[in-house]
Enzyme design. Structure first.
Site, PDB file in Angstrom:
ATOM      1  N   SER A   1       0.823  -1.213   0.000  1.00 56.15           N
ATOM      2  CA  SER A   1       0.000   0.000   0.000  1.00 56.15           C
ATOM      3  C   SER A   1       0.857   1.263   0.000  1.00 56.15           C
ATOM      4  O   SER A   1       1.841   1.357   0.744  1.00 56.15           O
ATOM      5  CB  SER A   1      -0.877  -0.031   1.260  1.00 56.15           C
ATOM      6  OG  SER A   1      -1.746   1.057   1.247  1.00 56.15           O
TER       7      SER A   1
ATOM      8  N   SER B   1      -1.618  -3.861  -0.416  1.00 60.14           N
ATOM      9  CA  SER B   1      -2.586  -2.915  -0.975  1.00 60.14           C
ATOM     10  C   SER B   1      -3.899  -2.984  -0.203  1.00 60.14           C
ATOM     11  O   SER B   1      -4.359  -4.072   0.165  1.00 60.14           O
ATOM     12  CB  SER B   1      -2.842  -3.285  -2.442  1.00 60.14           C
ATOM     13  OG  SER B   1      -4.075  -2.747  -2.846  1.00 60.14           O
ATOM     14  N   SER B   2      -4.509  -1.833   0.000  1.00 61.48           N
ATOM     15  CA  SER B   2      -5.775  -1.807   0.739  1.00 61.48           C
ATOM     16  C   SER B   2      -6.884  -2.511  -0.046  1.00 61.48           C
ATOM     17  O   SER B   2      -7.938  -2.813   0.501  1.00 61.48           O
ATOM     18  CB  SER B   2      -6.162  -0.366   1.057  1.00 61.48           C
ATOM     19  OG  SER B   2      -6.182   0.391  -0.130  1.00 61.48           O
TER      20      SER B   2
ATOM     21  N   HIS C   1      -6.007  -3.031 -10.913  1.00 57.00           N
ATOM     22  CA  HIS C   1      -7.006  -2.013 -10.573  1.00 57.00           C
ATOM     23  C   HIS C   1      -6.380  -0.650 -10.826  1.00 57.00           C
ATOM     24  O   HIS C   1      -5.264  -0.394 -10.402  1.00 57.00           O
ATOM     25  CB  HIS C   1      -7.398  -2.153  -9.102  1.00 57.00           C
ATOM     26  CG  HIS C   1      -8.296  -1.060  -8.614  1.00 57.00           C
ATOM     27  ND1 HIS C   1      -9.453  -0.697  -9.278  1.00 57.00           N
ATOM     28  CD2 HIS C   1      -8.223  -0.231  -7.541  1.00 57.00           C
ATOM     29  CE1 HIS C   1     -10.040   0.294  -8.626  1.00 57.00           C
ATOM     30  NE2 HIS C   1      -9.311   0.605  -7.579  1.00 57.00           N
TER      31      HIS C   1
ATOM     32  N   HIS D   1      -7.439   3.791 -11.605  1.00 58.09           N
ATOM     33  CA  HIS D   1      -8.485   4.817 -11.706  1.00 58.09           C
ATOM     34  C   HIS D   1      -8.226   5.562 -13.016  1.00 58.09           C
ATOM     35  O   HIS D   1      -8.218   6.787 -13.050  1.00 58.09           O
ATOM     36  CB  HIS D   1      -8.442   5.772 -10.514  1.00 58.09           C
ATOM     37  CG  HIS D   1      -8.922   5.154  -9.234  1.00 58.09           C
ATOM     38  ND1 HIS D   1      -9.328   5.883  -8.153  1.00 58.09           N
ATOM     39  CD2 HIS D   1      -9.084   3.853  -8.872  1.00 58.09           C
ATOM     40  CE1 HIS D   1      -9.696   5.073  -7.161  1.00 58.09           C
ATOM     41  NE2 HIS D   1      -9.552   3.831  -7.574  1.00 58.09           N
TER      42      HIS D   1
ATOM     43  N   ASP E   1     -12.871  -7.001 -30.126  1.00 56.70           N
ATOM     44  CA  ASP E   1     -11.690  -7.865 -30.112  1.00 56.70           C
ATOM     45  C   ASP E   1     -11.349  -8.332 -28.702  1.00 56.70           C
ATOM     46  O   ASP E   1     -10.787  -9.406 -28.519  1.00 56.70           O
ATOM     47  CB  ASP E   1     -10.472  -7.104 -30.653  1.00 56.70           C
ATOM     48  CG  ASP E   1     -10.430  -7.104 -32.183  1.00 56.70           C
ATOM     49  OD1 ASP E   1     -11.128  -7.921 -32.798  1.00 56.70           O
ATOM     50  OD2 ASP E   1      -9.680  -6.285 -32.751  1.00 56.70           O
TER      51      ASP E   1
ATOM     52  N   HIS F   1     -16.766   4.209  -8.667  1.00 56.44           N
ATOM     53  CA  HIS F   1     -15.383   3.949  -8.248  1.00 56.44           C
ATOM     54  C   HIS F   1     -14.473   3.927  -9.482  1.00 56.44           C
ATOM     55  O   HIS F   1     -14.083   4.994  -9.935  1.00 56.44           O
ATOM     56  CB  HIS F   1     -15.361   2.647  -7.422  1.00 56.44           C
ATOM     57  CG  HIS F   1     -14.028   2.287  -6.862  1.00 56.44           C
ATOM     58  ND1 HIS F   1     -13.840   1.202  -6.048  1.00 56.44           N
ATOM     59  CD2 HIS F   1     -12.802   2.857  -7.001  1.00 56.44           C
ATOM     60  CE1 HIS F   1     -12.567   1.120  -5.708  1.00 56.44           C
ATOM     61  NE2 HIS F   1     -11.918   2.119  -6.280  1.00 56.44           N
TER      62      HIS F   1
ATOM     63  N   TYR G   1      -6.076 -14.457 -35.662  1.00 56.33           N
ATOM     64  CA  TYR G   1      -5.328 -13.234 -35.437  1.00 56.33           C
ATOM     65  C   TYR G   1      -3.920 -13.555 -34.942  1.00 56.33           C
ATOM     66  O   TYR G   1      -3.734 -14.434 -34.109  1.00 56.33           O
ATOM     67  CB  TYR G   1      -6.050 -12.363 -34.403  1.00 56.33           C
ATOM     68  CG  TYR G   1      -5.322 -11.084 -34.101  1.00 56.33           C
ATOM     69  CD1 TYR G   1      -5.501  -9.963 -34.907  1.00 56.33           C
ATOM     70  CD2 TYR G   1      -4.442 -11.006 -33.030  1.00 56.33           C
ATOM     71  CE1 TYR G   1      -4.821  -8.795 -34.648  1.00 56.33           C
ATOM     72  CE2 TYR G   1      -3.761  -9.837 -32.771  1.00 56.33           C
ATOM     73  CZ  TYR G   1      -3.947  -8.734 -33.576  1.00 56.33           C
ATOM     74  OH  TYR G   1      -3.269  -7.579 -33.311  1.00 56.33           O
TER      75      TYR G   1
HETATM   76 ZN   LIG Z   1      -9.798   2.215  -6.342  1.00 62.68          ZN
END
Ligand SMILES: [Zn+2]
Length: 241
Positions: free
Chosen positions: A49, A78-79, A99, A101, A124, A175, A233
Site C-alpha cells: 500500500s 494494498s488496501s 485495478h 483509476h 476484439d 469507483h 489473429y
Molecule cells: Zn480504487
C-alpha cells in the site's frame, strides 16, 4: 512457475500501470497468483500500500494465501487486497488483476453506465458491453467495504452468467475499473485496452452514435477471430495470448 517469477511478473505489471499512464500518484495496484499444478496452496503477490511505482522492488511485494494471511512481506499489502482475493477465489481461470483509476474508464464507472460495444476494437477484447456493478448497500459497506467490492463483482458475473475470460474487466459504479487476465501481463494489457475502449466510446457517444451498437454478428466474428477455437489473429502460438 516459481515464486520469484511471480514476484517479477507482478512487479512488471505494477510498473506498467505507471508506464502506461493508467494511474496518478500511487493509485492502482496489480497482483498475480501462482496456483500449483499439483493442487498445492495458491500464493498471491500484490503491491504494498502507498508505495510509489518507481520505488517499488520485487522484495516489497507482499505474498499472501487466498485467505489473506500474509506469508512474506514487511509492508502492508494494498488496501484493495480483499477485492483481489475474492476475484481469485471466484475466477479460477485468472492469474492476474489490475485495478486503476484510469481517466476514461473511471468516467464511465462514475456515470454508472456499461460501456457499449460500438466497434471492433472493443469486440476484439470484450465480448459484449463492459459491465458496471450496482452500488454496495450500507450494510455491505459496514460489513467490509473491500471484500464486499469483490463480491459485488463476482456476484454480478454469476448473476449475468458472464465468463471472466470473455469479459476481462468490470466497472465498479462510482469507483473505477478492475481488469484481469490469465497472467499479470495480460491483466495490465486489458486494463490499458479498457481505458482505450472507454476513451473511444466516450468520444463516439459525443458524436451521437451511442444508439448504434456494433451489429452482434460483427462483434461475435471479431471476438472469435481473436479468442475462438479457430482464431486467425496474430501468429500461431502454442498458447493463448
Ligand atoms: Zn480504487
Amino acid at each position: 512457475m516459481r515464486l520469484p517469477e511471480l514476484r517479477a511478473q507482478v512487479l512488471d505489471a505494477n510498473r506498467q500501470i505507471a508506464a502506461r499512464g493508467l494511474a496518478l500518484h500511487t493509485f492502482g495496484n496489480a497482483s498475480g497468483i501462482f496456483r500449483p499444478a499439483d493442487g498445492g496452496e495458491a500464493m498471491v503477490a500484490i503491491k504494498p500500500s502507498g508505495v510509489a511505482y518507481d520505488a517499488l522492488t520485487a522484495a516489497d511485494l507482499v505474498l499472501t494465501r487466498l485467505d489473506g494471511s500474509i506469508v512474506e512481506g514487511s509492508l502492508r499489502p494494498s488496501s484493495d487486497l480483499d477485492t483481489h482475493l475474492d476475484l481469485y477465489r471466484a475466477f479460477p481461470q485468472i492469474g492476474g488483476i489490475v485495478h486503476t483509476h484510469s481517466e476514461f474508464a473511471t468516467v464511465w464507472a462514475q456515470s454508472g453506465k456499461p460501456i457499449p460495444c460500438l466497434g471492433t476494437t472493443h469486440a476484439d477484447y470484450f465480448h459484449g458491453s463492459v459491465p458496471v456493478t450496482g452500488y454496495l448497500t450500507e450494510t455491505a459497506v459496514s460489513r467490509g467495504y473491500v471484500l464486499e467490492t469483490g463480491r459485488l463483482i463476482t456476484n454480478h458475473f454469476a448473476e449475468h452468467k458472464l465468463d471472466p475470460i470473455a469479459t476481462p474487466g468490470v466497472l465498479v459504479v462510482g469507483h473505477a475499473p478492475f481488469a484481469w487476465g490469465r497472467t499479470p501481463a495480460e491483466a495490465v494489457e486489458h486494463a490499458d485496452l479498457l481505458e482505450f475502449i472507454a476513451r473511444l466510446a466516450w468520444r463516439t457517444t459525443l458524436l451521437g452514435l451511442a444508439g448504434k451498437p456494433l451489429p452482434g454478428y460483427i462483434a461475435k466474428h471479431h471476438h472469435q477471430r481473436k479468442h475462438g477455437p479457430n482464431a486467425t489473429y496474430g501468429q500461431r502460438k502454442p498458447e493463448h495470448r
